[in-house]
Enzyme design. Structure first.
Site, short mmCIF file in Angstrom:
data_model
loop_
_atom_site.label_atom_id
_atom_site.label_comp_id
_atom_site.label_asym_id
_atom_site.label_seq_id
_atom_site.Cartn_x
_atom_site.Cartn_y
_atom_site.Cartn_z
N ALA A 97 0.69 -1.00 0.39
CA ALA A 97 0.09 -0.15 -0.31
C ALA A 97 1.04 1.38 0.00
CB ALA A 97 -1.30 0.13 1.72
N GLY A 126 0.15 3.32 -2.97
CA GLY A 126 0.15 5.41 -2.24
C GLY A 126 0.67 5.43 -2.78
N ASN A 279 4.16 7.61 3.31
CA ASN A 279 2.83 7.48 3.09
C ASN A 279 1.73 8.20 2.62
OD1 ASN A 279 2.03 6.20 4.55
ND2 ASN A 279 0.91 4.83 3.90
N PRO A 280 0.86 8.17 2.13
CA PRO A 280 -0.05 9.68 1.72
C PRO A 280 -1.57 9.00 3.27
CG PRO A 280 -0.20 8.34 -0.27
CD PRO A 280 0.52 7.05 0.11
N CYS A 281 -1.33 7.94 4.22
CA CYS A 281 -2.45 8.68 5.43
C CYS A 281 -1.18 9.01 6.67
CB CYS A 281 -3.65 7.24 5.72
SG CYS A 281 -4.38 7.20 3.53
N GLU A 283 1.40 6.80 8.39
CA GLU A 283 0.99 6.34 9.36
C GLU A 283 2.21 4.83 9.21
OE1 GLU A 283 -1.16 5.87 7.32
OE2 GLU A 283 -0.92 3.67 6.32
N GLY A 428 -9.15 1.78 5.90
CA GLY A 428 -10.83 2.15 5.40
C GLY A 428 -11.21 1.74 4.94
N THR A 429 -10.25 0.71 3.87
CA THR A 429 -11.74 -0.63 2.82
C THR A 429 -11.91 -1.77 4.10
OG1 THR A 429 -10.94 0.85 0.93
CG2 THR A 429 -12.23 -1.63 0.94
N ILE A 430 -10.36 -2.09 4.36
CA ILE A 430 -10.32 -3.64 4.77
C ILE A 430 -11.74 -3.41 6.31
CG2 ILE A 430 -8.18 -4.36 3.75
CD1 ILE A 430 -7.21 -4.14 6.41
P1 ADP Z 1 -7.37 -0.52 2.89
O1 ADP Z 1 -8.43 0.20 3.96
O2 ADP Z 1 -7.17 -0.08 1.53
O3 ADP Z 1 -5.98 -1.89 2.80
P2 ADP Z 1 -5.71 1.78 4.10
O4 ADP Z 1 -7.51 3.01 4.44
O5 ADP Z 1 -5.78 1.28 5.39
O6 ADP Z 1 -5.97 1.06 3.25
O7 ADP Z 1 -4.54 2.65 3.80
C1 ADP Z 1 -3.12 2.25 3.99
C2 ADP Z 1 -2.54 2.88 2.83
O8 ADP Z 1 -2.90 2.29 2.10
C3 ADP Z 1 -2.96 4.37 3.21
O9 ADP Z 1 -1.98 5.26 3.79
C4 ADP Z 1 -1.92 5.07 1.80
O10 ADP Z 1 -0.76 4.80 1.86
C5 ADP Z 1 -2.72 3.58 1.04
N1 ADP Z 1 -3.28 4.15 0.11
C6 ADP Z 1 -5.31 4.23 0.59
N2 ADP Z 1 -5.83 4.20 -0.70
C7 ADP Z 1 -5.29 4.29 -1.21
C8 ADP Z 1 -5.77 4.74 -2.43
N3 ADP Z 1 -6.80 5.17 -3.13
N4 ADP Z 1 -4.91 5.18 -3.90
C9 ADP Z 1 -3.69 4.37 -3.30
N5 ADP Z 1 -3.16 4.30 -2.13
C10 ADP Z 1 -3.72 4.02 -0.95
#
Ligand code: ADP
Length: 578
Positions: A97, A126, A279-281, A283, A428-430
């Site tokens: 990610a 990301g 990374n983008p969020c 953490e 967010g998604t998992i």
């Molecule tokens: P998930 O629940 O989809 O596994 P998270 O919400 O935990 O993802 O986000 C973890 C990391 O995944 C973020 O900090 C970012 O680096 C990457 N990420 C999240 N959403 C996106 C996206 N739409 N596009 C690219 N990378 C993303």
């Protein structure tokens, strides 16, 4: 909630989770029809990630391990980050990610980074960048005797590229843009998202230094330096800059801040490079060209008869670390440099989701000292056991190759397989797939509307609440509707007082409570903690300033805030119009 997840080999998916999986995660034919079921997908992931065991032990029982991984995933005890679910065992095969790319101070290096970004976004990863190495706007360009357009205008190129790629990618790309507070263009950077139409594919954070924070406290000036040659290009009053950051964050949530010296204090491999970005969020701090794969344990699944089942948790932590270390092997990296860097440090990021669920099941309000203490204890356990698991793997498979010279390299040190083990992701998604509360966040609301990609709206009601309401006899369709409108139960007399006390939402608690919880989890986390501090629309600029200062004082590595209603579009909203 997750506690209802099936353990009979089939996932218990909500309609919302199924929609998300069908749209973006399952293998599909050219007409978009799914070619696999969710349990096929989980099986594909488990088998692909068990396979690398053979590399280290020819006699490894990979089938048995795949069954164990499958069980852990299908029951939602643990889920890896989205790219692993989407891509494991498929042609793309990119499983991480998080990525950080360097942006060097030349046209060639900048556009290399744009290209690498495109390749990463295509695969669902990301990217984070520091633009601090770029010479400021109007600085001399020797080869053309022209002037540079500066970091913010180059950021636009990344933003546009991201916008274009998202059409064909697995999910819309996400970027983090960082600029050091001592960069001469810092004021423009702080304001660069003031127009909400700009930089929509970026989260931005200002990289703060200890020196700067001291200048804020002393109300002093600090120097702006040209990154090209470190010459002084002026100075600014630190408190005024800090206030500008806070002002902007109050206006529309950005910029966030990250504490660069703290990230580097915890850099396990300072001999390999300096950390300039996350990374983008936020953490996952990483070195340039490093990637990291994340995975999260669903804490709501580890409460049994009103108590934490520590021994089952321990088993899942060890299997999760094993799983994430295998992901590094199974991963197909978009670039050779990323492959090499990731293999040399072997960073993984094990974290949690369902923390709010766990607290509810234990009857502990999120905004209580008891919850903060318990958060620290739970994360310490995960961190300690996670590192123990990483050492076990180190004994069998060897330490990460950059171990010599790392902060682990001390007399009598045991092998360590991974340079970092723990990270708290937003999930967010998992968390939606597992029907768990996200990361270490409180419940956003008892019921809310979620806007997902392409404008679809999903309505979510907390299932534990619904179940409890039925058991306790205060369930009615009207009440559920009323709660959905209201967004909170804390002032609803129809709900028994003890239930109201435990079902607190992000808006029932103070910003300070948010920070205390972030700090509690940060305390025993190698990397950082993704957390949004929610403010009511009525919060003042001083409230935001106090929270930014509190994050600094409590040892957080950064902070992101959101004042309700301050952006035109928000990802999460209650059904109630503010
Ligand atoms: P998930 O629940 O989809 O596994 P998270 O919400 O935990 O993802 O986000 C973890 C990391 O995944 C973020 O900090 C970012 O680096 C990457 N990420 C999240 N959403 C996106 C996206 N739409 N596009 C690219 N990378 C993303």
């Amino acid at each position: 909630m997750s506690a209802q997840a099936s353990t009979a080999g089939q996932p218990a998916l909500t309609p919302n989770a199924l929609t998300v999986l069908e749209k973006r995660y399952l293998k599909r034919d050219t007409s978009g029809k799914p070619l696999e079921t969710p349990s096929d997908m989980f099986r594909r992931v488990a088998e692909t990630i068990a396979e690398p065991d053979k590399k280290f032990d020819k006699k490894a029982d990979v089938k048995k391990l795949a069954d164990r991984f499958y069980e852990m995933i299908v029951s939602f005890d643990f889920l890896p980050n989205s790219p692993t679910l989407m891509n494991a065992g498929r042609e793309l095969g990119q499983l991480s990610a998080c990525f950080v790319l360097p942006v060097g101070d030349s046209i060639e290096e900048i556009f290399d980074a744009v290209k690498f970004t495109a390749m990463i976004h295509k695969s669902g990863g990301g990217t984070g960048f520091s633009f601090s190495r770029l010479r400021p706007a109007n600085d001399l360009v020797k080869t053309t005797t022209g002037v540079s357009s500066g970091p913010i205008s180059f950021m636009r190129v990344f933003d546009t590229a991201t916008e274009t790629i998202k059409q064909g990618g697995t999910r819309r790309g996400a970027n983090m843009g960082i600029l050091r507070v001592d960069h001469p263009n810092i004021m423009d950077f702080i304001m660069c998202k003031a127009d909400q139409k700009l930089f929509n594919n970026f989260n931005i954070s200002v990289g703060l230094t200890e020196k700067f924070m001291e200048a804020v406290e002393q109300d002093e000036e600090y120097d702006l330096l040209n990154p090209r040659d470190k010459t002084k290009m002026g100075s600014l009053n630190a408190r005024k800059v800090f206030q500008r950051i806070v002002n902007q964050a109050w206006e529309n949530g950005e910029p966030g801040i990250i504490f660069l010296d703290r990230l580097n204090r915890d850099n396990p491999t300072p001999h390999v490079g300096e950390i300039e970005s996350t990374n983008p969020c936020g953490e996952q701090p990483l070195l340039p060209y490093e990637s990291c794969n994340l995975g999260s344990i669903n804490l709501g699944r580890f409460v049994s008869e009103g108590a934490i089942d520590w021994s089952r948790l321990k088993g899942v932590i060890h299997d999760s670390v094993h799983f994430l270390d295998n992901v590094i092997e199974a991963n197909k990296y978009p670039l050779q440099q990323i492959h090499d860097m990731t293999h040399s440090n072997r960073k993984i990021g094990l974290g949690v989701m369902g923390w709010a669920d766990m607290l509810i099941l234990l009857g502990v309000p999120y905004n209580s000292d008891e919850a903060v203490k318990l958060g620290k204890k739970v994360m310490q356990f995960i961190n300690d056991e996670g590192h123990a698991a990483s050492r076990d793997l180190g004994q069998k498979r060897g330490s990460f190759p950059n171990f010599i010279g790392s902060t682990f390299d001390k007399k009598g040190a045991l092998p360590q397989r991974n340079a970092t083990v723990t990270t708290i992701a937003p999930t967010g998604t998992i968390s939606m797939i597992a029907n768990a509360s996200s990361g270490v966040e409180p419940l956003f609301a008892i019921s809310y509307v979620k806007n997902v990609m392409d404008g679809t709206k999903l309505v979510e009601v907390n299932p534990t609440f619904e179940q409890l309401a039925k058991e306790r006899g205060f369930y009615s369709a009207e009440l559920m509707e009323k709660i959905a409108e209201h967004g909170t139960v804390h002032d609803l007399d129809e709900v028994p007082a003890d239930v109201r006390r435990v079902f607190v939402t992000a808006h029932d608690i103070t910003p300070e409570d948010h920070i205390q919880m972030q700090a509690a989890f940060q305390y025993h986390t190698d990397n950082a903690v993704s957390k949004t501090v929610n403010f009511p629309n009525t919060a003042t600029i001083e409230d935001v300033e106090n929270v930014y200062m509190l994050a600094y004082k409590t040892g957080c590595k950064g902070v992101t805030i959101y004042r309700d209603g301050s952006r035109d579009e928000q990802v999460l909203s209650t059904t109630k119009k503010e």
